[in-house]
Design an enzyme around this catalytic site. Sequence first.
Site, short mmCIF file in Angstrom:
data_model
loop_
_atom_site.label_atom_id
_atom_site.label_comp_id
_atom_site.label_asym_id
_atom_site.label_seq_id
_atom_site.Cartn_x
_atom_site.Cartn_y
_atom_site.Cartn_z
N ALA A 157 -7.51 2.10 2.20
CA ALA A 157 -6.46 1.35 2.92
C ALA A 157 -7.04 0.36 3.94
O ALA A 157 -6.59 -0.77 4.03
CB ALA A 157 -5.50 2.32 3.61
N PHE B 222 -5.39 11.59 4.12
CA PHE B 222 -4.18 11.10 4.78
C PHE B 222 -3.01 11.96 4.31
O PHE B 222 -3.08 12.59 3.26
CB PHE B 222 -3.99 9.63 4.40
CG PHE B 222 -2.79 9.00 5.04
CD1 PHE B 222 -2.73 8.86 6.41
CD2 PHE B 222 -1.71 8.56 4.28
CE1 PHE B 222 -1.61 8.29 7.02
CE2 PHE B 222 -0.61 7.99 4.87
CZ PHE B 222 -0.56 7.85 6.24
N ASP B 223 -1.91 11.99 5.08
CA ASP B 223 -0.85 12.96 4.74
C ASP B 223 -0.24 12.76 3.35
O ASP B 223 0.08 13.74 2.68
CB ASP B 223 0.23 13.06 5.84
CG ASP B 223 0.90 11.73 6.17
OD1 ASP B 223 0.66 10.75 5.44
OD2 ASP B 223 1.66 11.68 7.15
N LYS C 255 -1.94 -2.36 4.45
CA LYS C 255 -2.79 -2.37 5.64
C LYS C 255 -3.69 -3.62 5.59
O LYS C 255 -3.25 -4.71 5.92
CB LYS C 255 -3.61 -1.08 5.73
CG LYS C 255 -2.88 0.17 6.19
CD LYS C 255 -1.71 0.59 5.37
CE LYS C 255 -1.11 1.90 5.75
NZ LYS C 255 -1.43 3.02 4.89
N HIS D 59 8.82 15.48 11.09
CA HIS D 59 8.88 14.47 12.15
C HIS D 59 9.77 13.29 11.79
O HIS D 59 10.30 12.63 12.67
CB HIS D 59 7.47 13.99 12.50
CG HIS D 59 6.67 13.50 11.35
ND1 HIS D 59 6.07 14.34 10.43
CD2 HIS D 59 6.36 12.25 10.94
CE1 HIS D 59 5.45 13.63 9.53
NE2 HIS D 59 5.60 12.36 9.80
N ASP E 246 -10.40 6.25 -0.70
CA ASP E 246 -9.06 5.88 -0.21
C ASP E 246 -9.29 4.69 0.71
O ASP E 246 -9.78 4.84 1.84
CB ASP E 246 -8.41 7.06 0.52
CG ASP E 246 -7.03 6.68 1.08
OD1 ASP E 246 -6.69 5.48 1.08
OD2 ASP E 246 -6.30 7.58 1.53
N TYR F 239 7.13 -10.39 -17.51
CA TYR F 239 7.02 -8.93 -17.60
C TYR F 239 5.59 -8.51 -17.91
O TYR F 239 5.05 -7.58 -17.32
CB TYR F 239 7.97 -8.39 -18.68
CG TYR F 239 8.08 -6.89 -18.64
CD1 TYR F 239 9.08 -6.26 -17.91
CD2 TYR F 239 7.14 -6.08 -19.30
CE1 TYR F 239 9.16 -4.88 -17.85
CE2 TYR F 239 7.21 -4.70 -19.24
CZ TYR F 239 8.23 -4.11 -18.51
OH TYR F 239 8.30 -2.74 -18.44
C1 LIG Z 1 -0.99 4.26 4.42
C2 LIG Z 1 -2.04 5.10 3.81
C3 LIG Z 1 -1.85 5.72 2.58
C4 LIG Z 1 -0.51 5.67 1.83
O1 LIG Z 1 -0.13 4.40 1.53
P1 LIG Z 1 1.41 3.94 1.42
O2 LIG Z 1 1.28 2.51 1.04
O3 LIG Z 1 2.03 4.16 2.76
O4 LIG Z 1 2.04 4.77 0.37
C5 LIG Z 1 -2.89 6.43 2.04
N1 LIG Z 1 -4.06 6.56 2.69
C6 LIG Z 1 -4.28 5.99 3.89
C7 LIG Z 1 -5.59 6.17 4.57
C8 LIG Z 1 -3.27 5.25 4.50
O5 LIG Z 1 -3.48 4.72 5.70
#
Ligand SMILES: *Cc1c(COP(=O)(O)O)cnc(C)c1O
Length: 459
Positions: A217, A124-125, A258, A450, A215, A72
Amino acid sequence: MPKYMPEPFRIKVVEPINLISREAREAAIRRAGYNVFALRATDVFVDYLTDSGTGAMSHHQWAAMMEGDESYAGARSYFRLKDAIQDVFGFDEFLPTHQGRAAENILAAVLVKPGMKVPSNMHFDTTDANIRARGGNPVNLVIDEAFDPSCIHPFKGNLDLKKLESFISETGVENIPFGMITITNNAGGGQPVSMENIRMVAEMYHRHGLPFFIDAARFAENAYFIKLREQGYGHKSVREIVKEMFGYSDGFTMSAKKDAIINIGGLLACRDKEVFQKLSNELILREGFVSYGGLAGRDLEVMSVGLYEGMDEVYLSYRLAQTDYLAQSIKQLGMSVIEPTGGHAVYVDAGKLLPHIPAAEFPGQALAVAMYQEGGIRACEIGSVMFAHPDPETGVMVHPRLELVRLAIPRRVYTQSHLDFTVEVLADIAKKSASLKGFRFSYAPPLLRHFTCRFEPIA
Ligand SMILES: *Cc1c(COP(=O)(O)O)cnc(C)c1O
């Protein structure tokens, strides 16, 4: 045909996929209300819905699964990941989270107050939604070239420094909790950001006393684009480039699904000790204790391995070449794609392919449905289904500038023949494009529609 760089791996474990019959595909998409998100994955042959969490793990990663320490608190796997994060990004402290959006939620919960604005090249969304969920306003300041699909620019994800300067002076630093940049720019076609831009954006944020979060990813794909395209970086390693990029930042959020090539996981890092303390407390409330953050020990272990594999330059050169191969092959059919090719996906211009279908009848959806009907291929509409909204004042529908279909390529999953099959299916669709029909909603929820909306074909 464009040349294909052979996969720098061989297959050790296989997962069968089926091309079900044309009749079965017709029935499946009808049952799904013509929404590809409602299809069963077993009814899909080649799946380009997303590159998130869909990558194939290596034999090293599968071996690392068994090394996972499920304690843990203070697990061995946590300390191994801590060492990797120090080594790769140069951050002493970090928090594991179950996904990228969980990191965004925690950051926004601690720092965003109602009415505040958060600048980025493009959010990102999920980042956008997490800032809004705290009463904040996400602001996109990407360079104008990003909106011209045929404009060739090596770093179309760059943040416009002039726009940023006037944004900061108009908004006032007291109304900006932090600044961001997304690498690569997912919402803008997976386009990279240059090192020069990252450095200058960081300088501007810092000149105004604003913390700078990345950000991250697709940090490794972005670094490889810098190596390929930016003067002075051709001889540097991706490892060095990554270190430099993150050296300018005060923190980062990251979806590890990613470029860290794992099926689930995320990261949140921050240099400020006081803020880190608050983030830790929020993490414990929402995700789990600081040494696992909603993940199993084996997930942390596999992330440590994946972070390095994602930066392997042989892999990265293959990865970007594979995406470009698909884009160039589709272009040779006479279809338009967003150029230059980004890192993780190919974006087909459905509006241009189907000029007889107006935006209000969703040309991107028509193409996505046809790809499934013709070849069991799943790709995602990125156009009016996702983004059209009524103007709050006039009530008139505002459509996005482009009606796209995104083919996101899972990492280390599909081979050249899957891509060639995809191009053949698109060639068949091109021949009969004039006969494709539009769609109308039979159900649409108010937000992120969507995912769950349903359609009916327009006769
Ligand atoms: C996928 C992504 C996110 C969100 O990540 P999740 O693991 O899907 O929650 C944030 N920013 C970017 C640029 C992404 O491609």
